[in-house]
Design an enzyme around this catalytic site. Structure first.
Site, mmCIF file in Angstrom:
data_model
loop_
_atom_site.group_PDB
_atom_site.id
_atom_site.type_symbol
_atom_site.label_atom_id
_atom_site.label_comp_id
_atom_site.label_asym_id
_atom_site.label_seq_id
_atom_site.Cartn_x
_atom_site.Cartn_y
_atom_site.Cartn_z
ATOM 1 C CG HIS A 306 -7.206 -0.786 5.083
ATOM 2 N ND1 HIS A 306 -7.989 -1.737 5.688
ATOM 3 C CD2 HIS A 306 -6.200 -1.457 4.467
ATOM 4 C CE1 HIS A 306 -7.466 -2.929 5.454
ATOM 5 N NE2 HIS A 306 -6.391 -2.794 4.706
ATOM 6 C CG ASP A 363 -0.084 -1.073 -0.738
ATOM 7 O OD1 ASP A 363 0.786 -1.942 -0.651
ATOM 8 O OD2 ASP A 363 -1.294 -1.318 -0.866
HETATM 9 N N1 CMC Z 1 -8.322 8.959 -2.045
HETATM 10 C C1 CMC Z 1 -9.425 9.751 -2.119
HETATM 11 N N2 CMC Z 1 -10.632 9.398 -1.652
HETATM 12 C C2 CMC Z 1 -10.754 8.191 -1.098
HETATM 13 C C3 CMC Z 1 -9.663 7.315 -0.986
HETATM 14 C C4 CMC Z 1 -8.421 7.741 -1.487
HETATM 15 N N3 CMC Z 1 -7.346 6.954 -1.409
HETATM 16 N N4 CMC Z 1 -10.057 6.146 -0.398
HETATM 17 C C5 CMC Z 1 -11.363 6.308 -0.135
HETATM 18 N N5 CMC Z 1 -11.792 7.542 -0.559
HETATM 19 C C6 CMC Z 1 -13.130 8.111 -0.397
HETATM 20 C C7 CMC Z 1 -14.118 7.561 -1.426
HETATM 21 O O1 CMC Z 1 -14.144 8.351 -2.602
HETATM 22 C C8 CMC Z 1 -15.412 7.599 -0.658
HETATM 23 O O2 CMC Z 1 -15.852 8.940 -0.637
HETATM 24 P P1 CMC Z 1 -17.445 9.272 -0.657
HETATM 25 O O3 CMC Z 1 -17.965 8.715 0.638
HETATM 26 O O4 CMC Z 1 -17.519 10.761 -0.739
HETATM 27 O O5 CMC Z 1 -18.001 8.573 -1.865
HETATM 28 C C9 CMC Z 1 -14.990 7.246 0.777
HETATM 29 O O6 CMC Z 1 -13.614 7.686 0.879
HETATM 30 C C10 CMC Z 1 -15.083 5.753 1.110
HETATM 31 O O7 CMC Z 1 -14.356 5.044 0.103
HETATM 32 P P2 CMC Z 1 -14.723 3.579 -0.379
HETATM 33 O O8 CMC Z 1 -14.072 3.331 -1.692
HETATM 34 O O9 CMC Z 1 -16.196 3.381 -0.268
HETATM 35 O O10 CMC Z 1 -14.027 2.724 0.776
HETATM 36 P P3 CMC Z 1 -13.661 1.200 0.702
HETATM 37 O O11 CMC Z 1 -13.550 0.743 2.095
HETATM 38 O O12 CMC Z 1 -14.607 0.485 -0.193
HETATM 39 O O13 CMC Z 1 -12.249 1.203 -0.042
HETATM 40 C C11 CMC Z 1 -9.928 1.250 -0.484
HETATM 41 C C12 CMC Z 1 -11.028 0.986 0.570
HETATM 42 C C13 CMC Z 1 -8.600 0.792 0.083
HETATM 43 C C14 CMC Z 1 -10.237 0.427 -1.747
HETATM 44 C C15 CMC Z 1 -9.899 2.767 -0.811
HETATM 45 O O14 CMC Z 1 -9.600 3.509 0.344
HETATM 46 C C16 CMC Z 1 -8.907 3.100 -1.928
HETATM 47 O O15 CMC Z 1 -9.266 3.007 -3.113
HETATM 48 N N6 CMC Z 1 -7.639 3.497 -1.565
HETATM 49 C C17 CMC Z 1 -6.617 3.732 -2.567
HETATM 50 C C18 CMC Z 1 -6.028 2.407 -3.048
HETATM 51 C C19 CMC Z 1 -5.140 1.786 -1.998
HETATM 52 O O16 CMC Z 1 -4.281 2.437 -1.416
HETATM 53 N N7 CMC Z 1 -5.315 0.478 -1.805
HETATM 54 C C20 CMC Z 1 -4.497 -0.325 -0.867
HETATM 55 C C21 CMC Z 1 -5.290 -0.770 0.318
HETATM 56 S S1 CMC Z 1 -4.275 -1.403 1.666
HETATM 57 C C22 CMC Z 1 -3.423 -2.766 1.073
HETATM 58 C C23 CMC Z 1 -4.234 -3.810 0.417
HETATM 59 O O17 CMC Z 1 -5.372 -4.083 0.758
HETATM 60 O O18 CMC Z 1 -3.691 -4.429 -0.476
#
Ligand code: CMC
Length: 428
Positions: A306, A363
């Site tokens: 998140h 989720d």
């Molecule tokens: N599985 C594997 N790796 C992950 C995941 C995941 N679910 N989420 C983040 N990472 C890794 C990402 O690859 C990155 O690694 P590195 O630093 O080595 O490049 C690091 O963690 C930071 O990720 P980010 O994408 O820069 O983080 P963010 O804050 O921009 O993204 C997020 C947040 C929710 C989009 C992301 O965690 C994600 O894609 N999660 C899976 C989708 C999900 O469950 N979304 C629902 C969010 S909660 C409800 C809502 O908002 O609707």
């Protein structure tokens, strides 16, 4: 006296006022920075940018705290109903008895949609995603209600809010009925808000249908848990679109589209598809976690991570508990739940997830409940939209009451070609 920070740019020092929130969070007010210095700030993904001041929802992502209008989510989730929460978010206070009665009655009066809208559904392909159908249908509401489109008229605001809350479950359930080729079922105003939705989804004209109170309560809980989450992608979309002074229906339609994406609300559908894939392909939880960690693979562990929570998402804790309770009461054994628990256990002990503070989010378990009660996976995000609706509305209303109201208009750092001449077609 306002506290100030100093920013040195070459030999010039500018003072930036520090804004302090009621929970002590601190922000640099850079609104005059460009005027005074020519500089803008750059923050891709707005990870460090406050777009507004808001009194609706407080999140402390490090401590795993979520409060609606100051009240902890743990208290609300156990004791209140979704319509009460809608009132709390939009009006700022839990309703008194009479207020609640008149709010609920007004919502009940507006649950039907114009009969002509049935033809609208008939024009969509059977496999239309419910989020596409909902956003189109919500946008179309503006054509049926030209008497409630002015975001600065109190009467228009009130009636459009009540219409929106009352009609979204009807629009979502109609999208589902259309996709399975069953007749549309009208709302049942003698039932509760989630009860009427279940009736529209699962009843048909040929058989008796009784709403199961366990399922009704579970849906109400899930709606409450999704009701607001401050400046997330869809809510920020709602604020930005709403700031153009367009009507509420068009604004919510945009919010629904933003929510649809798999990184946002669409993650609930993606989670159940991931769990089903693990089950159907006979993968182990460990296989999938390794895949999610690999830089060579685009898969992520859906339902994990998140932008704000760097600790347990408090909603995920509540949903996990509810998931076991609901499935237990219904006597359902779910292989998908077993896989989810296994994935969670593996990920929480894995250095990759620990170092990046990746925990289950809202989720991760919600889809398992929706699945167990017979909701098709492509409807999960529509349920999220129904839940998030009061939050979107509360932010839209707050935006329009804000004395500092301005159209939302970010800037950019241009990195394209500098000026160059036009070459006529025959010379290219
Ligand atoms: N599985 C594997 N790796 C992950 C995941 C995941 N679910 N989420 C983040 N990472 C890794 C990402 O690859 C990155 O690694 P590195 O630093 O080595 O490049 C690091 O963690 C930071 O990720 P980010 O994408 O820069 O983080 P963010 O804050 O921009 O993204 C997020 C947040 C929710 C989009 C992301 O965690 C994600 O894609 N999660 C899976 C989708 C999900 O469950 N979304 C629902 C969010 S909660 C409800 C809502 O908002 O609707």
């Amino acid at each position: 006296m306002t506290e100030k920070a100093e920013l040195r740019l070459g030999d010039k020092t500018v003072e930036l006022p520090i804004v302090v929130g009621t929970e002590g969070e601190r922000a640099l007010d850079i609104s005059k920075l460009r005027g005074e210095t020519g500089y803008i700030t750059l923050d891709p993904g707005y990870a460090n940018t406050g777009s507004c001041s808001s009194a609706i929802t407080f999140i402390d992502g490090e401590k795993g705290i979520l409060r609606y209008r100051g009240i902890p989510i743990e208290d609300l989730a156990g004791k209140s109903t979704f319509l009460e929460i809608a009132h709390l978010l939009i009006e700022g206070e839990l309703p008194k008895k009479e207020e609640f009665h008149s709010f609920r009655e007004s919502i009940r009066r507006h649950t039907m949609i114009h009969e002509d809208m049935k033809a609208f559904y008939g024009a969509l392909p059977k496999d239309a995603h419910p989020m596409a159908a909902c956003s189109a249908a919500v946008g179309a509401l503006s054509t049926f209600y030209p008497d409630s489109l002015d975001p600065r008229d109190d009467r228009h605001i009130e009636i459009s809010i009540h219409r929106m809350i009352a009609k979204l479950p009807t629009l979502a359930a109609f999208a589902y009925k259309h996709s399975i080729g069953q007749p549309f079922m009208y709302p049942r105003n003698s039932l509760s808000y989630p009860g009427s939705f279940l009736h529209m989804m699962f009843s048909n004209p040929c058989e008796d249908y009784e709403v199961d109170p366990v399922i009704e309560k579970a849906i109400d809980l899930l709606l409450i848990l999704h009701a607001d989450h401050e400046q997330n992608c869809s809510t920020s979309t709602v604020r930005l679109v709403g700031s153009s002074m367009v009507n509420l229906f068009a604004t919510v339609s945009a919010g629904i589209n933003a929510l649809w994406g798999p990184l946002h609300g669409g993650a609930n559908q993606a989670v159940i598809e991931m769990l089903a894939q693990i089950r159907d392909e006979g993968l182990t939880g460990r296989d999938f976690v390794e895949r999610a960690k690999s830089k060579d693979d685009t898969s992520r562990l859906m339902g994990f991570g998140h932008r704000v929570y760097k600790n347990f998402d408090p909603r995920a804790k509540i949903i996990k508990k509810a998931c076991f309770e609901v499935l237990n009461k219904m006597g359902v054994h779910s292989k998908l739940l077993e896989i989810a628990v296994e994935l969670e256990e593996i990920a929480l002990k894995d250095d990759y997830f620990i170092e990046r503070n990746l925990y289950p989010n809202v989720d991760f378990y919600s889809g398992v409940i929706y699945n167990a009660i017979g909701t098709p996976s492509n409807m999960f995000t529509a349920l999220f939209a129904m839940g998030r609706l009061p939050g979107w509305i509360a932010h839209w209303a707050e935006l329009h009451r804000d004395e500092t109201f301005k159209i939302g208009r970010p800037r950019q750092v241009y990195i394209g070609n500098t000026v160059r001449p036009y070459t006529p077609l025959e010379k290219r």
